[in-house]
Design an enzyme around this catalytic site. Structure first.
Site, short mmCIF file in Angstrom:
data_model
loop_
_atom_site.label_atom_id
_atom_site.label_comp_id
_atom_site.label_asym_id
_atom_site.label_seq_id
_atom_site.Cartn_x
_atom_site.Cartn_y
_atom_site.Cartn_z
N LYS A 89 0.65 -1.06 -0.18
CA LYS A 89 -0.07 -0.06 0.01
C LYS A 89 0.85 1.22 -0.02
O LYS A 89 0.36 2.25 -0.60
CB LYS A 89 -0.97 -0.05 1.37
CG LYS A 89 -1.95 -1.15 1.17
CD LYS A 89 -3.18 -0.79 0.01
CE LYS A 89 -4.46 -1.77 0.18
NZ LYS A 89 -5.13 -1.36 -0.95
N GLU A 111 -9.66 5.96 3.19
CA GLU A 111 -10.36 5.03 3.73
C GLU A 111 -9.52 3.75 4.02
O GLU A 111 -8.26 3.72 3.35
CB GLU A 111 -11.57 4.50 2.93
CG GLU A 111 -11.18 3.59 1.78
CD GLU A 111 -10.06 3.97 0.73
OE1 GLU A 111 -9.95 5.24 0.62
OE2 GLU A 111 -9.46 2.93 0.26
N SER A 377 1.37 -9.59 -0.86
CA SER A 377 1.14 -8.42 -0.72
C SER A 377 1.37 -7.71 0.52
O SER A 377 1.60 -6.65 0.74
CB SER A 377 -0.29 -8.10 -1.22
OG SER A 377 -1.08 -8.92 -0.49
#
Lengths: 393, 262
Positions: A89, A111, A377
């Site tokens: 991210k 968010e 991830s």
């Protein structure tokens, strides 16, 4: 970087802009600025510098010998869990926060579901001196409590969202309401390849570094491309970033794994590509879990980061064109893989990522001997309380 | 029922200011909707904006979100709303909602069914003029007006796009943000209406945060109409119980209508 720009913001029939008029000028400004920055060496070197020295890129590719022995494939993982903050991210959060700085917007909102995007955004804001507010569903605040603490440690304001299902979908609703109110001085760092154009394009471009590195490493170390690339798909940013570099390699089979929750047949899942139909939510046309009247359905997944009723529009296009296969695994299968990867390889992956491994562990996933690369991830530190509860540790 | 556009143009030519009253369909129930609409019309509402509930109303503040949820909880579907208002011909009805329930219904069928239920037109919160080609065409064919929203953040070029696509009136937002009551009308509102006037002769109505008679007086001093939403939804929620509360609602709407008269 060279940008694949979707014509009229569309990926086939999907994407577009379905937003209140108030946001249009900000979306136009964002798109223009992004395209300018993408072509500008100054921006590129600033981003590259941060990715190298701060995030820790490039991330390695790790061979997974025990999983290989167990499955009969040659399994490796692209280690996004080794990025600063523990997931992919941060690639997008840093990129978008740099864009916000160039627009002179001092206030950032985001968010978050699992909290990884929230933590990444809070981190980028701390580093770049920006104000950060993160919307997070109340249910997710409970099941990912450690990430709430981390965000607050980093100086972000975390707003628990109590409307609707109190998960990622509702956090997006609330972030969009904030943005439509404060758009003049606020940038909304959307965390996935979702939302109105240009977000799906921008987030994909910032995440595409994953696939570029993975492809290059693979060629360098193995002298060949992988036979199969696998990633979990919620909104789909890690998958899109990983797949992007391989889309033109027809021989590379690409598999996206959705959250099958308690099982597709129970209706309690978060797998719109598997069992939804096209609709409009959060600014884009995409596959959507909805009832016959077009109301968005409640979702369920053990993984907060995949617990979302829609998916990035480019994935919908890649499904329809059959370039990427999409499947789902259940909560139980994901939990089993979560444990298995930890025991066999000494890597505690995020529950989201565990879905990708669970697919690989299903019998007959690929031909024996196939070179399978999983996009790892994120890491699972945030999921230890869930593990303690569900696995009795 | 005369077309909303005809009515709105005539009102503007006569210098009459419009009061648009918003109510969420199905809160507290669809059975009560005709009586609520009668009350609004009796009390002076010139146009009724009928909110179609959606699970994820991103352009709405807490009051209309809650009403929308109650309505969905009671099982309201678009198809039932059209049945409930069929034959209501006191004032023009504009349905206001979000795109996805409309897509699920089918745009072509919706345009026909809305027109035959005596609905005058639509406002779709998340449908920009740029994406609205098909809905505008279907609406035109069915005789429905299409109202689009102009925001204070719009460039002049965007205002032109919004005004050109709008049929009936142009909905000018008093401020950025979501629906809900405000303390005062933002100075953005007058500036936006002035900019719209340079782009279009169409009537311009102002909504968002219009909550009391002094807001209405202020708004109609520069616009052709005022749109009132959340306070009505709130009154219906608190006061309307099996036909009770009619007078409280009527009194509020009468005061608001009074404020539109010079």
């Amino acid at each position: 970087m060279s940008v694949r720009r979707p014509e009229l913001g569309r990926f086939g029939a999907y994407g577009g802009r379905y937003v209140p008029e108030t946001l249009v000028p900000a979306l136009d400004e964002l798109e223009a600025l992004f395209l300018t920055c993408a072509a500008e060496s100054g921006f590129h070197s600033e981003l590259q510098g941060l990715l190298t020295e701060y995030v820790g890129r490039p991330t390695p590719v790790t061979d997974l010998p025990a999983l290989s022995a167990k499955t009969g494939y040659r399994v490796s993982a692209k280690r996004e869990d080794l990025c600063h903050t523990g997931a992919h991210k941060i690639n997008n959060a840093i990129g978008q926060c740099l864009l916000a700085q160039r627009m002179g917007k001092q206030r950032i909102i985001a968010e978050t579901g699992a909290g990884q995007h929230g933590v990444a955004t809070a981190t980028a804001c701390a580093r770049l001196g920006l104000d950060c507010t993160v919307y997070m569903g109340e249910t997710d605040c409970e099941r990912q409590r450690l990430n709430v603490v981390r965000m607050r440690m980093l100086g972000a304001k975390v707003v628990p969202v109590t409307s609707g299902t109190k998960t990622l979908k509702d956090a997006l609703n609330e972030a969009l309401r904030d943005w439509v109110t404060n758009v003049r001085d606020t940038h909304y760092v959307i965390g996935s390849v979702a939302g109105p154009h240009p977000f799906p394009m921008i987030v994909r471009e910032f995440q595409a570094v994953i696939g570029r590195e993975a492809r290059a490493t693979c060629l360098e170390c193995y002298g060949e491309l992988p036979d199969v690339g696998v990633a979990c798909v919620g909104g789909g940013s890690n998958a899109m970033g990983f797949f992007d570099a391989f889309l033109a390699d027809d021989q590379v089979r690409l598999v996206g794994v959705e959250a099958g929750g308690l099982g597709i047949e129970t209706g309690r899942h978060a797998a719109p590509l598997t069992s939804g139909r096209p609709g409009v939510l959060h600014g884009a046309m995409s596959y959507l879990m909805q009832d016959e009247a077009g109301q968005v359905m409640e979702t369920h997944s053990v993984s907060a980061g995949l617990d979302y009723p829609s998916v990035g529009p480019e994935h919908s296009h890649l499904k329809d064109t059959h370039r990427v296969e999409y499947c789902s695994v259940t909560d139980d299968q994901a939990l089993e893989a979560f444990t298995e990867v930890a025991r066999l390889e000494g890597i505690v992956v995020a529950l989201e990522t565990a879905h990708a491994f669970a697919a690989v562990l299903q019998p007959g996933f690929a031909a024996p001997g196939s070179r399978v690369m999983v996009n790892l991830s994120g890491r699972g530190d945030k999921d230890m309380e869930t593990a303690a509860r569900l696995l009795g540790y | 029922m005369a077309r909303l556009a005809d009515w709105a143009n005539q009102a503007r030519d006569e210098g009459a200011k419009a009061l648009v009253a918003f109510v969420t369909a199905g809160d507290p129930s669809l059975e009560e909707l005709p009586a609520i609409m009668e009350t609004l019309a009796d009390a002076g509402a010139d146009v009724i904006e009928l909110g179609i509930p959606f699970s994820d109303p991103i352009a709405d503040g807490p009051t209309i979100q809650a009403a929308s949820n109650r309505s969905l909880g009671a099982g309201t579907r678009l198809t039932d709303v059209l049945r409930a208002v069929r034959g209501f011909d006191r004032v023009p009805i504009l349905m206001m909602g979000y795109l996805n329930p409309m897509l699920a219904y089918g745009l072509e069928r919706l345009a026909q069914d809305a027109a035959s239920a005596a609905i005058s037109g639509s406002i779709v919160c998340d449908l920009l003029p740029d994406e609205a080609g098909e809905w505008r065409r279907l609406s035109l064919e069915a005789g429905l007006d299409t109202v689009f929203i102009a925001a204070p953040t719009c460039t002049d070029e965007r205002l032109r796009t919004v005004a050109e696509a709008s049929l009936g009136f142009v909905y000018a937002l008093s401020r950025t943000g979501v629906t809900g009551s405000g303390m005062e009308i933002s100075s953005d509102a007058q500036g936006l209406v002035a900019r719209l006037r340079r782009e279009t002769p169409k009537p311009v109505y102002v909504g968002f945060g219009v909550s009391n008679p002094s807001h209405v007086r202020e708004v109609v001093s520069f616009a052709d109409g005022a749109i009132v939403g959340s306070p009505i939804v709130d009154l219906v929620c608190r006061e309307w119980k099996n036909g009770q509360g009619r007078e409280t609602l009527a009194r509020y709407v009468r005061e608001m209508k009074q404020a539109t008269l010079a």
